[in-house]
Design a protein around this motif. Structure first.
Motif, PDB file in Angstrom:
ATOM      1  N   ALA A 143       0.772  -0.927  -0.142  1.00  0.00           N
ATOM      2  CA  ALA A 143       0.186   0.087   0.015  1.00  0.00           C
ATOM      3  C   ALA A 143       0.815   1.291  -0.026  1.00  0.00           C
ATOM      4  O   ALA A 143       2.128   1.303   0.543  1.00  0.00           O
ATOM      5  CB  ALA A 143      -0.941   0.264   1.053  1.00  0.00           C
ATOM      6  N   ALA A 144       0.491   2.451  -0.742  1.00  0.00           N
ATOM      7  CA  ALA A 144       0.908   3.737  -0.383  1.00  0.00           C
ATOM      8  C   ALA A 144       0.003   4.792  -0.853  1.00  0.00           C
ATOM      9  O   ALA A 144      -1.000   4.546  -1.315  1.00  0.00           O
ATOM     10  CB  ALA A 144       2.148   3.576  -1.600  1.00  0.00           C
ATOM     11  N   GLN A 145       0.465   5.821  -0.287  1.00  0.00           N
ATOM     12  CA  GLN A 145      -0.420   7.175  -0.376  1.00  0.00           C
ATOM     13  C   GLN A 145       0.057   7.984  -1.403  1.00  0.00           C
ATOM     14  O   GLN A 145       0.973   7.996  -1.731  1.00  0.00           O
ATOM     15  CB  GLN A 145      -0.112   7.852   1.115  1.00  0.00           C
ATOM     16  N   LEU A 146      -1.015   8.497  -2.025  1.00  0.00           N
ATOM     17  CA  LEU A 146      -0.591   9.559  -3.104  1.00  0.00           C
ATOM     18  C   LEU A 146       0.398  10.469  -2.902  1.00  0.00           C
ATOM     19  O   LEU A 146       1.264  10.894  -3.520  1.00  0.00           O
ATOM     20  CB  LEU A 146      -1.958  10.053  -3.735  1.00  0.00           C
ATOM     21  N   SER A 147       0.314  11.029  -1.665  1.00  0.00           N
ATOM     22  CA  SER A 147       1.160  12.023  -1.400  1.00  0.00           C
ATOM     23  C   SER A 147       2.599  11.610  -1.269  1.00  0.00           C
ATOM     24  O   SER A 147       3.307  12.464  -1.050  1.00  0.00           O
ATOM     25  CB  SER A 147       0.656  12.756  -0.002  1.00  0.00           C
ATOM     26  N   ASP A 148       2.909  10.203  -1.003  1.00  0.00           N
ATOM     27  CA  ASP A 148       4.064   9.798  -0.831  1.00  0.00           C
ATOM     28  C   ASP A 148       4.819   9.293  -2.297  1.00  0.00           C
ATOM     29  O   ASP A 148       6.084   8.755  -2.244  1.00  0.00           O
ATOM     30  CB  ASP A 148       4.118   8.565   0.094  1.00  0.00           C
ATOM     31  N   LEU A 149       4.053   9.015  -3.277  1.00  0.00           N
ATOM     32  CA  LEU A 149       4.469   8.691  -4.476  1.00  0.00           C
ATOM     33  C   LEU A 149       5.799   8.948  -5.020  1.00  0.00           C
ATOM     34  O   LEU A 149       6.891   8.554  -5.320  1.00  0.00           O
ATOM     35  CB  LEU A 149       3.503   8.485  -5.457  1.00  0.00           C
ATOM     36  N   ARG A 150       5.699  10.376  -4.984  1.00  0.00           N
ATOM     37  CA  ARG A 150       6.903  11.267  -5.518  1.00  0.00           C
ATOM     38  C   ARG A 150       8.054  10.795  -4.855  1.00  0.00           C
ATOM     39  O   ARG A 150       9.352  10.867  -5.324  1.00  0.00           O
ATOM     40  CB  ARG A 150       6.690  12.787  -5.313  1.00  0.00           C
TER      41      ARG A 150
ATOM     42  N   PRO B 129      -5.417   3.018  -7.877  1.00  0.00           N
ATOM     43  CA  PRO B 129      -6.055   3.254  -6.483  1.00  0.00           C
ATOM     44  C   PRO B 129      -6.446   1.960  -5.667  1.00  0.00           C
ATOM     45  O   PRO B 129      -6.826   1.147  -6.493  1.00  0.00           O
ATOM     46  CB  PRO B 129      -7.496   4.090  -7.018  1.00  0.00           C
ATOM     47  N   ALA B 130      -6.235   2.118  -4.507  1.00  0.00           N
ATOM     48  CA  ALA B 130      -6.744   0.914  -3.823  1.00  0.00           C
ATOM     49  C   ALA B 130      -8.288   0.654  -4.021  1.00  0.00           C
ATOM     50  O   ALA B 130      -8.733  -0.283  -3.827  1.00  0.00           O
ATOM     51  CB  ALA B 130      -6.307   1.073  -2.382  1.00  0.00           C
ATOM     52  N   ILE B 131      -8.974   1.836  -4.167  1.00  0.00           N
ATOM     53  CA  ILE B 131     -10.292   1.793  -4.587  1.00  0.00           C
ATOM     54  C   ILE B 131     -10.412   2.600  -5.812  1.00  0.00           C
ATOM     55  O   ILE B 131     -10.253   3.879  -5.970  1.00  0.00           O
ATOM     56  CB  ILE B 131     -11.096   2.555  -3.243  1.00  0.00           C
ATOM     57  N   GLY B 132     -10.824   1.783  -6.749  1.00  0.00           N
ATOM     58  CA  GLY B 132     -10.483   2.393  -8.069  1.00  0.00           C
ATOM     59  C   GLY B 132     -11.930   1.766  -8.996  1.00  0.00           C
ATOM     60  O   GLY B 132     -12.550   0.850  -8.591  1.00  0.00           O
ATOM     61  N   PHE B 133     -11.792   2.378 -10.165  1.00  0.00           N
ATOM     62  CA  PHE B 133     -13.180   2.229 -11.109  1.00  0.00           C
ATOM     63  C   PHE B 133     -12.758   2.476 -12.211  1.00  0.00           C
ATOM     64  O   PHE B 133     -12.256   3.564 -12.476  1.00  0.00           O
ATOM     65  CB  PHE B 133     -14.361   2.844 -10.518  1.00  0.00           C
TER      66      PHE B 133
ATOM     67  N   GLU C  12      -5.093   6.385  -1.366  1.00  0.00           N
ATOM     68  CA  GLU C  12      -4.699   5.210  -0.947  1.00  0.00           C
ATOM     69  C   GLU C  12      -4.375   4.638  -2.311  1.00  0.00           C
ATOM     70  O   GLU C  12      -5.184   4.447  -3.191  1.00  0.00           O
ATOM     71  CB  GLU C  12      -5.296   4.505  -0.017  1.00  0.00           C
ATOM     72  N   PHE C  13      -3.168   3.942  -2.532  1.00  0.00           N
ATOM     73  CA  PHE C  13      -2.914   3.137  -3.862  1.00  0.00           C
ATOM     74  C   PHE C  13      -2.099   1.819  -3.509  1.00  0.00           C
ATOM     75  O   PHE C  13      -1.713   1.535  -2.281  1.00  0.00           O
ATOM     76  CB  PHE C  13      -1.852   3.951  -4.708  1.00  0.00           C
ATOM     77  N   ILE C  14      -2.422   1.072  -4.533  1.00  0.00           N
ATOM     78  CA  ILE C  14      -1.723  -0.335  -4.216  1.00  0.00           C
ATOM     79  C   ILE C  14      -0.830  -0.547  -5.185  1.00  0.00           C
ATOM     80  O   ILE C  14      -1.064  -0.182  -6.571  1.00  0.00           O
ATOM     81  CB  ILE C  14      -2.950  -1.498  -4.081  1.00  0.00           C
ATOM     82  N   ILE C  15       0.471  -0.934  -4.832  1.00  0.00           N
ATOM     83  CA  ILE C  15       1.491  -1.532  -5.871  1.00  0.00           C
ATOM     84  C   ILE C  15       1.518  -2.910  -5.861  1.00  0.00           C
ATOM     85  O   ILE C  15       1.755  -3.609  -4.616  1.00  0.00           O
ATOM     86  CB  ILE C  15       2.928  -0.804  -5.603  1.00  0.00           C
ATOM     87  N   GLU C  16       1.561  -3.529  -6.982  1.00  0.00           N
ATOM     88  CA  GLU C  16       1.300  -5.072  -6.934  1.00  0.00           C
ATOM     89  C   GLU C  16       2.270  -5.776  -8.138  1.00  0.00           C
ATOM     90  O   GLU C  16       2.320  -4.843  -9.103  1.00  0.00           O
ATOM     91  CB  GLU C  16      -0.068  -5.529  -6.945  1.00  0.00           C
ATOM     92  N   SER C  17       2.429  -7.015  -8.182  1.00  0.00           N
ATOM     93  CA  SER C  17       2.905  -7.586  -9.075  1.00  0.00           C
ATOM     94  C   SER C  17       2.300  -7.624 -10.483  1.00  0.00           C
ATOM     95  O   SER C  17       0.854  -7.352 -10.356  1.00  0.00           O
ATOM     96  CB  SER C  17       3.154  -9.132  -8.746  1.00  0.00           C
TER      97      SER C  17
END
Length: 390
Positions: free
Chosen positions: A107-114, A129-133, A174-179
């Motif tokens: 998991a990662a926050q948008l504000s932390d991505l940079r 996004p961890a919650i996305g569409f 909130e974002f998810i980084i995954e394989s």
């Protein structure tokens, strides 16, 4: 009962509701959506009381936007927790982690991505996004040098869509980084009945232009696709059913086939079938299956009967989105008549307000095996040939 909300409800779903007199929760949004149709209205207060009294009551939502109503009015039931488990991709990965022990996710926050150092990550990977569409802000990262540009794109996309969808639909934090899962992607609609037994209503191949493509242009269903993947899908659904109690519960699920008969889930969308009344309506136009009725009446498709006469046909859902360099304000209208002429057997053309929703519409079509060229052409098209400029 049915909980209707924006952005879109098809005429087919509205007609199904009226013909079956399925109870519709009388929210202000639903009343506006149904217009003057003779719906079987149930007040919000009465609906809440009935659901609390009978947790196994059938409840179907057409839109992710309805999640906010459920969280507000049914916070003391099990529904919000089940929805959150599926909608939050990080939580869902945790739920099924033991079945896929080698799958990486974080998991990662948008504000932390940079400021994130992704150099130690295994490439390629996916960030979303961890919650996305609707594939909003979904990106494949191939190498560390691409990271700054992709973060900029994510920030821009989230800014553009933050006013279109509520927080329950698309998370802007909130974002998810995954394989990155190699293999062909598929989507399917299903439901769990009162006994917790799963039923598959359709399976579609999500076709991409390339490995870097994350668009939603073409989804294709056929006898071969459904028959080949159903055993693996049922095995996965039984796994999910053991982890979380699902009864009279509809789902739209995306998966990848990593090897013949081996699948890994990408995401699970609760309480509904495909967004914008797409995949559920497709089963009617193509297979004569009314997915809404099948869910409410706990019916199962007789696939042997359904496939009779359709053995050599492919049925596709085509998203007509603007992937060209033509700005929306320069387009007078989209020529759906010209579009339909480029297909062997268009079954249904769905027009939507491009200015409001960001897409021109959808096409449901039948293609004979051997004529897949028409699907390949629309997959790679920027749709300029159908745009009439001002």
């Amino acid at each position: 009962m049915i909980l209707l909300d924006y952005p879109y409800v098809s005429d087919f779903l509205k007609d199904t509701i009226v013909q079956n007199q399925f109870p519709v929760i009388a929210t202000s949004e639903a009343i506006a959506i149904m217009e003057d149709r003779p719906a079987n209205w149930i007040s919000e207060q009465k609906a809440v009381a009935q659901i609390r009294q009978n947790p196994l009551l059938h409840l179907y939502t057409n839109s992710e936007n309805s999640i906010a109503w459920i969280k507000q009015h049914l916070s003391d039931t099990s529904l919000p927790e089940k929805i959150e488990t599926f909608k939050n991709k990080f939580r869902f990965r945790q739920l099924i982690q033991e079945a896929y022990p080698d799958y990486f996710f974080s998991a990662a926050q948008l504000s932390d991505l940079r400021k994130m150092d992704v150099s130690a990550f295994k490439f390629p990977f996916i960030i979303k996004p961890a919650i996305g569409f609707f594939s909003i802000a979904v990106h494949k990262v191939d190498k560390v040098e691409d990271w700054p540009e992709i973060v900029s794109k994510i920030e821009e996309q989230i800014k553009k869509t933050s006013n279109l969808y509520p927080q329950e639909v698309v998370s802007d934090t909130e974002f998810i980084i995954e394989s990155y899962i190699k293999g062909e992607e598929y989507a399917f609609d299903c439901y769990f009945n009162e006994k917790g037994e799963p039923t598959i209503l359709n399976v579609l191949h999500h076709v991409f232009m390339s490995e870097a493509d994350v668009s939603d242009r073409v989804y294709t269903s056929s006898k071969a696709i459904i028959e080949r993947l159903s055993p693996a899908i049922m095995e996965f659904l039984h796994l999910v059913g053991k982890k979380i109690d699902l009864r009279n519960f509809p789902l739209h699920i995306e998966i990848r086939e990593t090897a013949p008969g081996k699948i890994i889930p990408i995401e699970v969308n609760p309480m509904r079938f495909g967004g914008w009344c797409t995949t559920a309506d497709l089963t009617w136009f193509t297979y004569g299956i009314n997915s809404y009725e099948y869910f409410f009446k706990s019916q199962k498709p007789d696939w042997e009967k359904v496939f009779k006469g359709r053995e050599n046909k492919k049925y596709s859902l085509i998203l007509l989105d603007n992937q060209s360099d033509v700005p929306q304000e320069s387009i007078a209208y989209f020529n759906f008549d010209t579009l339909a002429k480029d297909f062997e057997n268009p079954l249904h053309v769905r027009k939507v307000n491009m200015d409001k929703f960001g897409v021109f519409g959808f096409l449901f079509t039948e293609t004979s095996e051997g004529n897949e060229r028409e699907l390949d052409e629309i997959l790679h098209s920027d749709l300029k040939k159908y745009m009439v400029l001002k």
